[in-house]
Design an enzyme around this catalytic site. Sequence first.
Site, mmCIF file in Angstrom:
data_model
loop_
_atom_site.group_PDB
_atom_site.id
_atom_site.type_symbol
_atom_site.label_atom_id
_atom_site.label_comp_id
_atom_site.label_asym_id
_atom_site.label_seq_id
_atom_site.Cartn_x
_atom_site.Cartn_y
_atom_site.Cartn_z
ATOM 1 N N GLU A 303 0.834 -1.217 0.000
ATOM 2 C CA GLU A 303 0.000 0.000 0.000
ATOM 3 C C GLU A 303 0.860 1.256 0.000
ATOM 4 O O GLU A 303 0.577 2.217 0.712
ATOM 5 C CB GLU A 303 -0.917 0.036 1.239
ATOM 6 C CG GLU A 303 -1.730 -1.218 1.445
ATOM 7 C CD GLU A 303 -2.723 -1.107 2.615
ATOM 8 O OE1 GLU A 303 -2.929 -0.006 3.145
ATOM 9 O OE2 GLU A 303 -3.298 -2.158 2.975
ATOM 10 N N ASP A 305 2.426 4.741 -0.337
ATOM 11 C CA ASP A 305 2.258 6.133 -0.779
ATOM 12 C C ASP A 305 3.197 6.996 0.062
ATOM 13 O O ASP A 305 3.631 6.584 1.141
ATOM 14 C CB ASP A 305 0.801 6.622 -0.741
ATOM 15 C CG ASP A 305 0.059 6.334 0.557
ATOM 16 O OD1 ASP A 305 0.713 6.184 1.607
ATOM 17 O OD2 ASP A 305 -1.179 6.275 0.526
#
Length: 493
Positions: A303, A305
């Site tokens: 995930e 970011d």
Amino acid sequence: MLSLVPLLGACEPAKVAAPTGGMSDTAIGGEPDTGEPETGNPDSGPPETGNPDPIDTGPLDTANPWDPDTLAGAGWLRGRAIGAALSTTAFAKDEAYLSLFSENFSSLTPENATKWGLLQSESSTWDFSDAEGMVELAVNQGMAVRGHTLAWHNQLPDWIDDDSMAETFALSVQAHVESVAAWDDGRIETWDVVNEALEDDGSLRDSIWSQDLGSEWVADMFVLAHEQLPHAALFYNDYSIAWLNTKSDAVYAMVEQMLADGVPIDGVGMQVHVSAGSAPEPEDLAENIRRFGDLGLEVHITEMDVQMRDIAGVDDARLFAQARTYHRVVSACLEEPACTSISFWGFTDRYSWIDDHYGADDPLLWDEDLQPKPAHHAVMAALRGEPLPGCGEEFITNGDFEKGTDGWTSSWGNTIEATDRYETWQGVVQDITHLVAEGIPYEASAWVRLDGADSDDVSLTMSIVDETETTWPHIMDTTAYSSGWTELSGTVT
Ligand code: XIL
């Protein structure tokens, strides 16, 4: 000559500062001509970066199902799936978003569409329509799917009631996993079975799962998932476990025990929601991945970011800081054979959960207009085994006085040619605030040669001005001579 260079390898850019020194006239600038130290040549190009994992593009290349100029294609050449989380709303209405996704990724994670609360919002009703659209897209395009997630303390159905369910929760969980498995029908190759079961201190999170299913609930979920989804690779997924820290130690101990007990677990997902200033060091991340790999598990970056709203500095440098973070994490994954998949939590700043949950930000690889950002180029470069774009490039365009003194001033308030200098700390100055961002290491270097004295002390210093104070850290102090050039250099952050 003065230079400011983003360092290679770990790639860090650098910065300037003014050499300051003894009261004798200090000449700065000009190509070193005589007596040049052996330690460096200011004109030498970027240092070599080793590519630890040489890319063999031989026979693989012709079979590459993806365009090698896309993340998916470049990832395929390194044996890695490259994925992104897909937003349900954008999926439904934004065609440009969808085609960008289809062109660039080889793995799809439904951002929300396969979470329990979205699938069974009423206890009697199941709705797989959003999830189905995404899985069909992936199957049609030959993408992998990461199912996310069977068990999590967030985004549960509203009708799951913490207080009154102890008896029935286990039955509801069983029905949930059975329904998902019947719909999935072997199409989803990887499931995040359990998400975020541990606290930062490594203890088991107090949640409806631990309360109602007991302290062995994580292992029990894997057993249930394996019964129902026998073809799927089963992952434990969590945040703050990319670092070597208490929490990743606890996950390690937990999965080691599960393996010893014969619990069917195939891998660990590291979320990697980070900010440009707080990402794991690549060596730590690689070592951490390696230890899970040594247990026989796969590791996925699930995930990623990179937030940048708290990074000070000019936009270009902040984007560089973000890009550098992506480059370092992707490169660390590529160093470790156990790390087989890299997914980002979205791909365009047009849609990111960070804005809603933490504040306006631009944490992803494409901007709001769907244009690729430095972060995208950084991921491509990492996948190709290339250094971060911008690394090793000179930031200061007029560091050499022989090319003129534009951009230079003096700290004694006059032109740099003037001879009215009256304190030893005074030197020539270049303002670099328009080049740099907080948190990035820069390599600064200056060459000096004395005129008017045989030798004297010289310093390369920075002047850092923030709201409350100004500090002058020294990058390097040394002795300079009239007989030849001396380099002052160092890394500054
Ligand atoms: C987030 C989604 O991105 C948001 O849209 C939603 O409102 C909340 O959940 N860790 C996870 C993901 O495992 O499921 C979370 O996704 C982000 C943090």
